[in-house]
Design an enzyme around this catalytic site. Sequence first.
Site: not given
Ligand code: OKP
Ligand code: ZN
Length: 344
Positions: A159, A195, A197, A284
């Site tokens: 990110h 990932d 996300h 994840d």
């Molecule tokens: C990091 B990685 C959702 C809140 C999200 C941040 C998530 C970061 C993920 N309600 N908080 O890509 O695993």
């Molecule tokens: Zn993630």
Amino acid sequence: MKVVHSPLHARHDGGVELYRGQLVPLFEKPERAAMILAALEAAGHEVTPPRDFPESRLHRVHDAEFVAFLRGAYARWIAEDRQGHLLPSGFPARGMRRDHRPSGISGMLGYYAFDASTPIVAGTWDAALAAARAAMTAAALVVEGEAAAYALCRPPGHHAGRSTYGGYCYLNNAALAAQYLLDEGCRRVSVIDIDYHHGNGTQEIFWERDDVQFVSLHGTPDTEYPWFLGYADERGEGRGEGHTFNLPLPAGSGWDTYEGALGTALDAIRRYAPDALVVSLGVDTFAADPISAFRLDVPHYPLIGRLLAGLGLPTVLVQEGGYAVAEIGINVAGVIGAFATRAA
Ligand code: OKP
Ligand code: ZN
């Protein structure tokens, strides 16, 4: 497979994040790396420490003032008589100025951060730098002839943009690995981000580049973090046009949907014909992950490892997310073990 890991990750601990209206302990916690390390050691993979690199390597991917900010932020915070972790509480949204960097620490946090889930604590810089070094060391091992190497990075990186941090990420480990490969002789590198996300930071860093292809499979940002990047119509610009490829999938997707999308992603990489591959390896996507919503199960991770290895490319695997701590080790070891078997 060689595993690059530093115990310095544990210095990034004790932070909180703003999650659904509450300040809660970070989901991204030191136990994650401990579980992965234990599983990889048990499976017989060799663990090696990160090497040192000149700071100029960081500046190949990140803005120098941003790097200096990350390094000094905690000391500044204490000097301005604040306590605990640093979390931003205001951001330059539409209609506000983004060209002026405030000189006070609170304004600076909002200027560089893009969310309130990414605290800076006393040991954050040491851990982030160790993770970046681990990723570049894994890249160096591949340049030196290893078929593949795995960087056990914590905190994660995908990110983090050229001059932004968020999503538990400070320095973009995968981007640093990709840039290292290019600087040491590769002509084209593909980054596949699996990932849950979207890897908004990696996409941004390589957006206008034709020497890096960015391919990502993720929960649709229409409902999933990071919400503001990762849609299918984002395809790169300028020389980079057509070299960004997003495959957003609905929350709730299981293996059938996932396998088809992964096949599409691998076909795109074959067409690009890179010299090397960087994998942003988040687990994840696991069904029991507390902050994600795909439905992959333990046996699917070795299948992913085999499919990735089937590309037949020199490969750097970089750890990203995965928050189901009890199963994070077995799932990462599933990918790495199957990849190593297939690549050998
Ligand atoms: C990091 B990685 C959702 C809140 C999200 C941040 C998530 C970061 C993920 N309600 N908080 O890509 O695993
Ligand atoms: Zn993630």
